[in-house]
Design an enzyme around this catalytic site. Structure first.
Site, short mmCIF file in Angstrom:
data_model
loop_
_atom_site.label_atom_id
_atom_site.label_comp_id
_atom_site.label_asym_id
_atom_site.label_seq_id
_atom_site.Cartn_x
_atom_site.Cartn_y
_atom_site.Cartn_z
N SER A 4 0.83 -1.20 0.00
CA SER A 4 0.00 0.00 0.00
C SER A 4 0.87 1.25 0.00
O SER A 4 1.73 1.41 -0.87
CB SER A 4 -0.96 -0.04 1.19
OG SER A 4 -1.99 0.94 1.04
N ASP A 60 -9.08 -6.24 -4.60
CA ASP A 60 -8.74 -5.04 -3.82
C ASP A 60 -9.82 -3.97 -4.02
O ASP A 60 -10.09 -3.55 -5.14
CB ASP A 60 -7.38 -4.50 -4.28
CG ASP A 60 -6.86 -3.40 -3.38
OD1 ASP A 60 -7.58 -2.96 -2.47
OD2 ASP A 60 -5.71 -2.96 -3.60
N HIS A 96 -6.97 -6.03 -0.24
CA HIS A 96 -5.89 -5.06 -0.23
C HIS A 96 -4.66 -5.56 0.52
O HIS A 96 -3.57 -5.01 0.33
CB HIS A 96 -6.40 -3.76 0.42
CG HIS A 96 -5.45 -2.62 0.31
ND1 HIS A 96 -5.03 -2.11 -0.92
CD2 HIS A 96 -4.83 -1.86 1.26
CE1 HIS A 96 -4.21 -1.10 -0.70
NE2 HIS A 96 -4.05 -0.93 0.60
#
Length: 262
Positions: free
Chosen positions: A89, A211, A239
């Site tokens: 991320s 995601d 995610h």
């Protein structure tokens, strides 16, 4: 000052260094880290300056330059070899920024559901301090963290979501957390769009198939903009595939770390 999980044994191969998501900690790797060690890799799970459980008795600046320099000093003092740098991320932005500025420290990159196209913290950087502190206080709350987990995972049970919400909030109880988070917010945050094409290291992009936070279309864009990259999808994950599917992600990281292909 730094908090990390160091390897039990240091091997001859270049180590794997694990970063974490925005406002998270090395505990994000609690399922995958033991598997990396079982695979024979030397693994370091690090807390980025201003997040996690670092000892920040006297609070340093927690802007991008400080986070980068702090990571470099840790690498220079303890690791001392080029690493396979793993960033999930926002950690992907941390990894790209570090790899471009200190190429001698990074052999390869692994970017997991990379969030690299946000242009910093945007208008949040212009908030009055009082409003910024109020927003950060909200960020710590259990309902907001639980909602974020429900978005991040691909249909996990409520009990697991509650567990990860509690784990994900632990570092928020550090006495310096609120000040460090506001400091990062008003500093402008990460904007690595202009650095992407400067990355020289071979890169593996790992994406959870479902995601809901970062579109896989952005991962495809990144794949084509990076000079040397390939991508792998992880089925039935959202995610945080390194949390949901740790064995699959560890195998991808280990195979990539050991590969000598061009």
């Amino acid at each position: 000052m730094s908090s990390c999980v160091p390897p039990l044994v240091q091997g001859d191969a270049n180590p794997v260094v694990l970063l974490h998501c925005f406002d998270s900690s090395c505990l994000e790797w609690r399922r995958a880290y033991p598997l990396l060690e079982e695979s024979g890799l030397e693994a370091w799970a690090l807390d980025v300056l201003g997040w996690g459980f670092s000892d920040l008795g006297s609070l340093p600046p927690c802007n991008v330059a400080s986070k980068r320099y702090h990571l470099y000093q840790l690498w220079k003092s303890y690791i001392k070899r080029p690493v396979v740098l793993v960033g999930p991320s926002l950690g992907a932005s941390v990894a790209i920024d570090f790899a471009v500025n200190y190429p001698e420290a990074v052999e390869k990159l692994v970017l997991i559901n990379p969030s690299v196209y946000a242009e910093g913290t945007g208008n949040l950087a212009k908030l009055p301090k009082l409003v910024a502190y109020a927003g950060v206080s909200l960020l710590k709350t259990f309902p907001l963290r639980l909602y974020a987990n429900l978005l991040a995972f691909d249909g996990i049970s409520l009990s697991k979501s509650l567990d990860w919400t509690n784990v994900g909030r632990l570092h928020c109880h550090m006495p310096w957390w609120k000040d460090a988070t506001v400091n990062f917010m008003v500093s402008g945050g990460y904007n690595v769009v202009s650095q992407i094409k400067q990355v020289k290291q071979k890169t593996l992009i790992i994406c959870g198939e479902n995601d809901k936070i970062v579109s896989n279309q952005l991962a495809m864009r990144l794949l084509f903009e990076l000079p040397v990259a390939r991508m792998q999808l992880v089925p039935d994950s959202g995610h945080l595939p390194h949390v949901e599917k740790p064995r699959r992600v560890v195998k991808l990281i280990a195979d990539f770390a050991r590969s000598n292909d061009n």
